[in-house]
Design a protein around this motif. Structure first.
Motif, mmCIF file in Angstrom:
data_model
loop_
_atom_site.group_PDB
_atom_site.id
_atom_site.type_symbol
_atom_site.label_atom_id
_atom_site.label_comp_id
_atom_site.label_asym_id
_atom_site.label_seq_id
_atom_site.Cartn_x
_atom_site.Cartn_y
_atom_site.Cartn_z
ATOM 1 N N LYS A 272 33.555 27.120 -0.451
ATOM 2 C CA LYS A 272 33.481 27.145 -2.484
ATOM 3 C C LYS A 272 33.953 26.589 -2.886
ATOM 4 O O LYS A 272 33.776 25.754 -4.173
ATOM 5 C CB LYS A 272 33.286 29.055 -2.892
ATOM 6 C CG LYS A 272 32.951 29.074 -3.904
ATOM 7 C CD LYS A 272 33.114 30.993 -4.112
ATOM 8 C CE LYS A 272 32.289 31.100 -5.652
ATOM 9 N NZ LYS A 272 32.207 32.979 -5.398
ATOM 10 N N LEU A 273 35.604 26.372 -2.635
ATOM 11 C CA LEU A 273 36.428 25.116 -3.181
ATOM 12 C C LEU A 273 35.867 24.420 -3.504
ATOM 13 O O LEU A 273 35.970 23.159 -4.514
ATOM 14 C CB LEU A 273 37.737 25.010 -2.778
ATOM 15 C CG LEU A 273 38.627 26.718 -3.246
ATOM 16 C CD1 LEU A 273 39.807 26.358 -2.248
ATOM 17 C CD2 LEU A 273 38.345 26.129 -4.396
ATOM 18 N N ARG A 274 35.320 23.362 -1.787
ATOM 19 C CA ARG A 274 34.715 22.177 -1.773
ATOM 20 C C ARG A 274 33.390 22.072 -2.687
ATOM 21 O O ARG A 274 33.338 21.106 -3.296
ATOM 22 C CB ARG A 274 34.719 21.887 -0.476
ATOM 23 C CG ARG A 274 35.414 21.869 0.593
ATOM 24 C CD ARG A 274 35.236 21.108 2.458
ATOM 25 N NE ARG A 274 36.628 20.922 2.512
ATOM 26 C CZ ARG A 274 36.753 21.201 3.494
ATOM 27 N NH1 ARG A 274 35.796 21.609 4.854
ATOM 28 N NH2 ARG A 274 38.118 20.400 4.394
ATOM 29 N N ASN A 275 32.568 23.138 -2.856
ATOM 30 C CA ASN A 275 30.988 22.634 -3.562
ATOM 31 C C ASN A 275 31.609 22.712 -5.289
ATOM 32 O O ASN A 275 30.962 22.199 -5.991
ATOM 33 C CB ASN A 275 30.637 24.197 -3.761
ATOM 34 C CG ASN A 275 29.940 24.547 -1.895
ATOM 35 O OD1 ASN A 275 30.057 23.759 -1.451
ATOM 36 N ND2 ASN A 275 29.486 25.199 -1.504
ATOM 37 N N ALA A 276 32.598 24.002 -5.216
ATOM 38 C CA ALA A 276 33.017 23.447 -7.033
ATOM 39 C C ALA A 276 34.226 22.030 -7.195
ATOM 40 O O ALA A 276 34.010 21.654 -8.316
ATOM 41 C CB ALA A 276 34.357 24.225 -6.728
ATOM 42 N N LEU A 277 34.914 21.391 -6.207
ATOM 43 C CA LEU A 277 35.607 20.594 -6.366
ATOM 44 C C LEU A 277 35.212 18.957 -5.829
ATOM 45 O O LEU A 277 35.917 18.259 -5.643
ATOM 46 C CB LEU A 277 36.854 20.743 -6.369
ATOM 47 C CG LEU A 277 38.182 22.087 -6.744
ATOM 48 C CD1 LEU A 277 39.359 22.675 -6.044
ATOM 49 C CD2 LEU A 277 38.113 22.264 -8.378
ATOM 50 N N GLY A 278 34.552 19.491 -4.986
ATOM 51 C CA GLY A 278 34.177 17.814 -4.204
ATOM 52 C C GLY A 278 34.347 18.032 -2.781
ATOM 53 O O GLY A 278 34.880 18.885 -2.482
#
Length: 275
Positions: A107-113
């Motif tokens: 989810k962090l990667r989806n939000a931040l790239g």
């Protein structure tokens, strides 16, 4: 030499939703203070002082306040994992804990790239299960910052433990560097007021400045120390407390042999020196 790591847990509303189970308008507004007021003040101070810091961000915050979270990265600071929605890993099965950790990272990667690769973790509960360190190690996480077996010196986190009324046995050392924390060096117990559960954290900025300054001054007498402060934008972000933090940073900068670092860089440096 003393390395100072200024860390900020950017919990926003996730603290109230998960840990405190309060979702009415007032607690939500207290969480909103972090992205609306606290975080901009913190980032402005760090820019003024020329200091890089580490922010531990729940995946829930990165999605809910995406522009604000991205600004942390744009300003050159580190973001570490801080749970999915500020939950505790304690009491979870190994399978469930692993699944939640992977969901938080995704989810962090989806939000931040998709190129965002966190290297650090801090438990929202400042507590770990017997499986937590092994799970972090399996995912190539460089460091954890949740435990308290030292005050100012990093150490290798144990891969599990066994505990009973008869004896305690730490597991073997992992490859995860532990950057220790302390309640004394956290703004929450000093400043946070809660009526459910009752928590009377109403100390003045002057009192906390004295405590943190004395802790730092002692850490400066220890070779290779890492002085880690834990703060929250919704707590430290009030005006008089920001003025206190500014004064403290100036004091630390004036102390010979002091450097400021992200936790990731401090952990990597210690890892190299320890081999």
């Amino acid at each position: 030499m003393t390395t100072v790591c200024l860390t900020f847990d950017f919990d926003a509303v996730s603290l109230w939703i998960s840990s405190l189970k309060q979702t009415t308008a007032n607690p939500m507004s207290r969480g909103e203070f972090a992205p609306r007021v606290g975080l901009p003040r913190v980032l402005a101070l760090l820019l003024e002082k020329g200091v890089k810091a580490t922010f531990f961000v729940p995946a829930h915050t990165a999605v809910s306040f995406n522009a604000e979270t991205r600004r942390i990265l744009d300003d050159g600071h580190e973001i570490g994992i801080h749970g999915y929605c500020h939950e505790t890993p304690v009491g979870l099965s190994k399978t469930d804990e692993a699944s939640l950790l992977d969901k938080a990272i995704a989810k962090l990667r989806n939000a931040l790239g998709q190129d965002f690769t966190p290297v650090g973790y801090r438990s929202p509960a400042w507590d770990l299960s017997e499986n937590s360190i092994a799970l972090l190690e399996e995912r190539g996480i460089v460091y954890d910052s949740s435990l308290m077996a030292d005050d100012y010196k990093p150490y290798w986190a144990s891969r599990g433990f066994q505990v009973s009324e008869e004896a305690y046995q730490a597991g073997p050392a992992s490859k995860v560097v532990e950057i220790p924390v302390a309640w004394e060096l956290d703004d929450f117990p000093h400043f946070m007021f809660l009526n459910k559960p009752l928590y009377l954290g109403m100390r003045t900025p002057a009192e906390v400045y004295e405590l943190w300054r004395e802790e730092f001054d002692f850490s400066a007498t220890i070779e290779g120390s890492v002085f880690t402060l834990t703060m929250h934008p919704e707590i430290i972000g009030r005006g008089p407390r920001m003025a206190m933090l500014s004064r403290l940073i100036d004091h630390m900068k004036s102390t010979s042999g002091t450097t400021f670092s992200t936790v990731a860089d401090a952990a990597r440096h210690w890892r190299v020196r320890s081999h």
